[in-house]
Enzyme design. Structure first.
Site, short mmCIF file in Angstrom:
data_model
loop_
_atom_site.label_atom_id
_atom_site.label_comp_id
_atom_site.label_asym_id
_atom_site.label_seq_id
_atom_site.Cartn_x
_atom_site.Cartn_y
_atom_site.Cartn_z
N ASN A 1 0.86 -1.19 0.00
CA ASN A 1 0.00 0.00 0.00
C ASN A 1 0.89 1.24 0.00
O ASN A 1 1.42 1.63 1.03
CB ASN A 1 -0.91 -0.03 1.25
CG ASN A 1 -1.85 1.15 1.30
OD1 ASN A 1 -1.94 1.93 0.36
ND2 ASN A 1 -2.56 1.30 2.42
N TRP A 2 1.03 1.84 -1.18
CA TRP A 2 1.95 2.99 -1.31
C TRP A 2 1.32 4.30 -0.88
O TRP A 2 1.97 5.34 -0.91
CB TRP A 2 2.47 3.06 -2.76
CG TRP A 2 3.48 1.99 -3.07
CD1 TRP A 2 4.05 1.15 -2.18
CD2 TRP A 2 4.03 1.65 -4.36
NE1 TRP A 2 4.93 0.30 -2.82
CE2 TRP A 2 4.93 0.59 -4.16
CE3 TRP A 2 3.84 2.14 -5.65
CZ2 TRP A 2 5.65 0.01 -5.21
CZ3 TRP A 2 4.55 1.56 -6.70
CH2 TRP A 2 5.45 0.51 -6.47
N LYS A 3 0.05 4.27 -0.54
CA LYS A 3 -0.67 5.46 -0.04
C LYS A 3 -0.39 6.68 -0.95
O LYS A 3 -0.30 6.51 -2.15
CB LYS A 3 -0.29 5.72 1.43
CG LYS A 3 -0.53 4.47 2.30
CD LYS A 3 -0.39 4.72 3.77
CE LYS A 3 -0.60 3.41 4.53
NZ LYS A 3 -0.57 3.58 5.97
N HIS B 1 -10.14 1.72 4.84
CA HIS B 1 -8.87 1.91 5.55
C HIS B 1 -9.07 2.97 6.64
O HIS B 1 -9.80 3.94 6.44
CB HIS B 1 -7.78 2.34 4.56
CG HIS B 1 -6.41 2.27 5.14
ND1 HIS B 1 -5.95 3.21 6.04
CD2 HIS B 1 -5.40 1.37 4.99
CE1 HIS B 1 -4.72 2.88 6.41
NE2 HIS B 1 -4.37 1.76 5.79
N GLU C 1 -7.34 5.33 7.55
CA GLU C 1 -7.01 6.70 7.14
C GLU C 1 -8.17 7.33 6.36
O GLU C 1 -8.39 8.54 6.44
CB GLU C 1 -5.71 6.69 6.30
CG GLU C 1 -4.50 6.48 7.19
CD GLU C 1 -3.32 5.78 6.52
OE1 GLU C 1 -3.29 5.68 5.29
OE2 GLU C 1 -2.43 5.32 7.27
N GLU D 1 -6.27 -4.61 10.74
CA GLU D 1 -5.24 -3.58 10.92
C GLU D 1 -5.53 -2.79 12.19
O GLU D 1 -6.31 -1.82 12.16
CB GLU D 1 -5.24 -2.62 9.74
CG GLU D 1 -4.89 -3.23 8.42
CD GLU D 1 -4.25 -2.22 7.47
OE1 GLU D 1 -3.10 -2.40 7.11
OE2 GLU D 1 -4.92 -1.22 7.15
N GLY E 1 1.70 2.44 10.91
CA GLY E 1 2.68 3.52 10.75
C GLY E 1 3.51 3.84 11.98
O GLY E 1 4.18 4.87 12.02
N SER F 1 2.46 -1.91 10.57
CA SER F 1 3.90 -1.95 10.84
C SER F 1 4.56 -3.31 10.59
O SER F 1 5.41 -3.73 11.36
CB SER F 1 4.19 -1.47 12.27
OG SER F 1 3.86 -0.11 12.40
P1 PGA Z 1 2.11 0.45 7.75
O1 PGA Z 1 0.73 0.69 6.96
O2 PGA Z 1 2.69 -0.82 7.23
O3 PGA Z 1 2.94 1.66 7.41
O4 PGA Z 1 1.77 0.38 9.19
C1 PGA Z 1 -0.16 -0.38 6.78
C2 PGA Z 1 -1.44 0.16 6.21
O5 PGA Z 1 -1.83 1.29 6.55
O6 PGA Z 1 -2.11 -0.50 5.40
#
Ligand code: PGA
Length: 254
Positions: A9-11, A96, A98, A168, A174, A213
């Site tokens: 997931n490159w966001k 997600h 976010e 998650e 993160g 993470s």
């Molecule tokens: P992360 O992100 O690996 O940086 O914790 C995972 C995600 O948000 O899907």
């Protein structure tokens, strides 16, 4: 060992140049894409570029970070399931944390987006997970149960549909520190039992993956001590060398 699903997931990161570099490095590396199911989720504007860079024979697929619930029409700024299919997208990340936090997505919106995915033959990756307070109050399982219950459009699904659930924990995303193995196993076992009894008669396949993470320090422990079906990887997928090492650890597991 069953093939693990690995989603990068490159966001909101990268540009044409860095994305070309990343994909080329991945393609030139010796990762065994036959021993895992590997998919890349670039920023949506680069889906088309990424699909062109990924040679059809590489076994790497494409994931979208979002979808609109509508198929076509006056919905300025949106991207539909049909358009995603048109550029060879296979999976779509939905709900997600976010998007919940910054775009106010709720279970009702998530439910509609999953419905759209299923209608356009895209595989939804439903993200679920508790926040830190809920974790500390021991509410993880209840929170996850409700997120699944109110997000999966059970009446609409057909036997051929596939769904992926990404557990998650929000407090692990993160931060560099993943949830501990016992906690992941507890939640994983609960989700597995819950979806098996509630949904499996209706859906062909439900996979449960972990995100939060995942990195080079913890992947060995995660792969050896859990039954998780795969990983949703953010930060560590942006550093291609690290991502390649993670893939190698996963695919080398006997
Ligand atoms: P992360 O992100 O690996 O940086 O914790 C995972 C995600 O948000 O899907």
């Amino acid at each position: 060992m069953k093939k693990k699903l690995i989603i990068a997931n490159w966001k909101l990161n990268g540009n044409k140049k860095t994305i070309k570099k990343k994909i080329n490095k991945l393609l030139k590396s010796k990762i065994n894409t036959k021993k895992c199911t590997l998919s890349i989720a670039p920023p949506m504007i680069y889906l088309h570029l990424t699909t062109n860079l990924i040679n059809k024979n590489t076994n790497i697929s494409l994931t979208s970070q979002n979808i609109d619930k509508h198929i076509t029409g006056s919905f300025t700024g949106e991207i539909s399931g049909k358009m995603l299919k048109d550029v060879n997208v296979k999976y779509v990340i939905i709900g997600h944390s976010e998007r919940k936090k910054y775009h106010l997505e709720n279970n009702k919106i998530i439910y509609q987006k999953i419905k759209t995915c299923l209608n356009t033959k895209l595989i939804p990756i439903l993200c679920i997970g508790e926040n830190k307070i809920e974790y500390e109050k021991n509410k993880s399982i209840n929170i996850c149960k409700n997120q699944i219950k109110y997000s999966i459009p059970i009446k609409e699904i057909k036997k051929t549909n596939k769904i992926i659930i990404a557990y998650e924990p929000i407090w692990a995303i993160g931060t560099g520190i993943s949830a501990n193995i016992n906690h992941i196993n507890n939640v994983y076992n609960f989700i597995k039992n819950y979806v098996q009894t509630k949904y499996l008669h209706k859906i062909k396949k439900i996979k449960i993956i972990y995100g939060g993470s995942v990195n080079i320090q913890n992947i060995y422990e995660l792969i050896n001590n859990t039954n998780i079906d795969g990983f949703l990887i953010g930060s560590s997928s942006l550093i291609t060398e690290e991502f390649i090492k993670i893939i190698n650890i996963i695919t080398n597991k006997k």
